[in-house]
Design an enzyme around this catalytic site. Structure first.
Site, PDB file in Angstrom:
ATOM      1  CG  MET A  30      -1.834  -1.295   1.077  1.00 23.36           C
ATOM      2  SD  MET A  30      -3.562  -0.835   2.034  1.00 23.36           S
ATOM      3  CE  MET A  30      -2.702  -0.645   3.686  1.00 23.36           C
ATOM      4  N   GLY A  31       1.909   1.043  -0.312  1.00 21.22           N
ATOM      5  CA  GLY A  31       2.918   2.036  -0.492  1.00 21.22           C
ATOM      6  C   GLY A  31       3.634   2.695   0.825  1.00 21.22           C
ATOM      7  CG  HIS A  37       6.964  -2.056   2.279  1.00 22.84           C
ATOM      8  ND1 HIS A  37       6.897  -0.774   2.761  1.00 22.84           N
ATOM      9  CD2 HIS A  37       5.781  -2.626   2.155  1.00 22.84           C
ATOM     10  CE1 HIS A  37       5.729  -0.808   3.445  1.00 22.84           C
ATOM     11  NE2 HIS A  37       5.095  -1.931   2.893  1.00 22.84           N
ATOM     12  CD  GLN A  61      -6.015  -3.664   2.891  1.00 21.56           C
ATOM     13  OE1 GLN A  61      -5.868  -4.112   1.813  1.00 21.56           O
ATOM     14  NE2 GLN A  61      -5.064  -3.846   3.626  1.00 21.56           N
ATOM     15  N   GLY A 147       4.908 -10.052   4.265  1.00 19.71           N
ATOM     16  CA  GLY A 147       5.549 -10.054   5.354  1.00 19.71           C
ATOM     17  C   GLY A 147       4.799 -10.885   6.654  1.00 19.71           C
ATOM     18  CE  LYS A 149       3.945  -4.016  11.369  1.00 20.56           C
ATOM     19  NZ  LYS A 149       2.753  -3.593  10.548  1.00 20.56           N
ATOM     20  CD  GLN A 153      -2.060  -8.991   4.362  1.00 18.79           C
ATOM     21  OE1 GLN A 153      -2.943  -8.052   4.498  1.00 18.79           O
ATOM     22  NE2 GLN A 153      -0.897  -8.685   4.253  1.00 18.79           N
ATOM     23  CB  SER A 185       4.617  -0.215  10.832  1.00 17.69           C
ATOM     24  OG  SER A 185       3.328   0.244  10.506  1.00 17.69           O
ATOM     25  NE  ARG A 187      -2.568   2.119  10.065  1.00 18.97           N
ATOM     26  CZ  ARG A 187      -2.980   1.172   9.513  1.00 18.97           C
ATOM     27  NH1 ARG A 187      -2.128   0.066   9.204  1.00 18.97           N
ATOM     28  NH2 ARG A 187      -4.162   1.055   8.870  1.00 18.97           N
TER      29      ARG A 187
HETATM   30  P1  AMP Z   1       1.494  -2.791   3.483  1.00 17.85           P
HETATM   31  O1  AMP Z   1       1.881  -1.630   2.629  1.00 17.85           O
HETATM   32  O2  AMP Z   1       1.540  -2.383   4.995  1.00 17.85           O
HETATM   33  O3  AMP Z   1       0.257  -3.301   3.199  1.00 17.85           O
HETATM   34  O4  AMP Z   1       2.538  -3.960   3.554  1.00 17.85           O
HETATM   35  C1  AMP Z   1       2.833  -4.615   2.163  1.00 17.85           C
HETATM   36  C2  AMP Z   1       3.569  -5.892   2.614  1.00 17.85           C
HETATM   37  O5  AMP Z   1       4.680  -5.645   3.206  1.00 17.85           O
HETATM   38  C3  AMP Z   1       2.933  -6.842   3.418  1.00 17.85           C
HETATM   39  O6  AMP Z   1       3.065  -8.211   2.864  1.00 17.85           O
HETATM   40  C4  AMP Z   1       3.580  -6.467   4.749  1.00 17.85           C
HETATM   41  O7  AMP Z   1       3.338  -7.685   5.621  1.00 17.85           O
HETATM   42  C5  AMP Z   1       4.753  -6.529   4.586  1.00 17.85           C
HETATM   43  N1  AMP Z   1       5.512  -5.740   5.545  1.00 17.85           N
HETATM   44  C6  AMP Z   1       5.129  -4.595   6.151  1.00 17.85           C
HETATM   45  N2  AMP Z   1       5.839  -4.475   7.325  1.00 17.85           N
HETATM   46  C7  AMP Z   1       7.145  -5.058   7.120  1.00 17.85           C
HETATM   47  C8  AMP Z   1       8.093  -5.438   8.106  1.00 17.85           C
HETATM   48  N3  AMP Z   1       8.458  -4.515   8.966  1.00 17.85           N
HETATM   49  N4  AMP Z   1       8.935  -6.460   7.599  1.00 17.85           N
HETATM   50  C9  AMP Z   1       8.695  -7.087   6.595  1.00 17.85           C
HETATM   51  N5  AMP Z   1       7.486  -7.248   5.847  1.00 17.85           N
HETATM   52  C10 AMP Z   1       6.551  -6.172   6.085  1.00 17.85           C
END
Ligand code: AMP
Length: 280
Positions: A30-31, A37, A61, A147, A149, A153, A185, A187
């Site tokens: 989600m950028g 990432h 979501q 990930g 994390k 999911q 994260s 966030r």
């Molecule tokens: P998101 O942009 O938050 O939807 O995350 C995209 C992908 O990156 C998802 O598969 C997350 O689980 C993964 N991700 C987010 N944070 C981390 C992290 N700290 N370490 C590894 N993967 C991550």
């Protein structure tokens, strides 16, 4: 790196690669990218001939509209980071491209969608399944990287792949952490300096809770977490649970025969953070 926003153009490009039997690796995001990432991009690059990253803030979501509105968006920085990481393709679709019709399917993931994140974010995993199924249909990757994390999911995506008969390997990658242990994260940038300081306590509490649950049981570990958090008015605990690592069903006690995982979700100020640790 080639950037696409149109599905047909991305499809034509990838179809040429498929004809040449190039393995396609896919990293949906989600950028607001960070090193976590980029680690997924690296895993994909190590195993695949071409790596496709997508950036799409999926409105379906978000069960909380405020959360969607304030979700960080940093497309220029994201593109630079992906170029530096030698990502091959970036797909940045519009909401209308992913959801041309306002018809949304409903999935049933059984108990898995009602516990932990599913309990506190109703409809979240249905929204995840809607976007992941669309992205998988568009990109048709051989492997997709997620990930751990977002541990629940990953299990949902694996169940989705089985349900819809996608021929895609789902690869779960380790959590990348900041030097002080906080899970990276998107966030985290929304935290104030004081909130960021408090957030660094999360991995410390989790590691201590794991020591306690091994010595004194899960109930004591839960009490420890509640007590620590109750000392900070700006932190609200949503859940701390210890579950089976294979299906996330709650554990009463840990044993040598069942691999466990401790998971936490909490608000630091207005920012919701999650983390998890495997119980060795
Ligand atoms: P998101 O942009 O938050 O939807 O995350 C995209 C992908 O990156 C998802 O598969 C997350 O689980 C993964 N991700 C987010 N944070 C981390 C992290 N700290 N370490 C590894 N993967 C991550």
């Amino acid at each position: 790196m080639i950037i696409f926003d149109k599905i047909a153009e991305l499809d034509a490009f990838l179809e040429e690669k498929r004809k040449l039997k190039v393995t396609i690796g896919f990293v949906p995001t989600m950028g607001a990218l960070h090193a976590g990432h980029l680690s997924l991009i690296n895993y994909s690059k190590m195993a695949c001939g071409i790596t496709v990253c997508s950036i799409f803030v999926n409105p379906n979501q978000f069960n909380n509209q405020e959360d969607l509105k304030k979700y960080p968006r940093t497309p220029k920085e994201d593109i630079l980071m992906l170029e530096k990481a030698n990502c091959d393709v970036l797909f940045m679709p519009e909401v209308n491209g992913i959801y041309p019709e306002k018809v949304f399917e409903t999935y049933n993931f059984g108990e898995l969608e009602n516990i932990l994140e599913g309990k506190y974010r109703p409809g979240h995993f249905n929204g995840v399944a809607q976007v992941v199924s669309r992205l998988f249909t568009i990109v048709k990757p051989d492997k997709a990287y997620f990930g751990s994390k977002d541990y629940q999911q990953v299990l949902i995506v694996k169940a989705l792949v089985q349900k819809l008969n996608f021929n895609i390997d789902i690869i779960s990658c380790p959590i990348l952490r900041e030097p002080d242990g906080l899970a990276m994260s998107s966030r985290n940038v929304l935290l104030s300096v004081e909130e960021r300081r408090l957030a660094s306590l999360i991995p410390i509490w989790m590691k201590e809770a794991i020591k306690i649950l091994k010595r004194n049981g899960i109930a004591m570990a839960k009490t420890y977490i509640s007590q620590e958090i109750s000392q900070h008015a700006s932190i609200q605990l949503e859940y701390f649970e210890v579950c089976r690592a294979d299906n996330l069903m709650p554990l009463d006690e840990v044993s040598n025969s069942t691999k466990g995982i401790a998971l936490i979700a909490l608000y630091v100020g207005k920012i919701r953070l999650i983390d998890n640790f495997i119980v060795e």
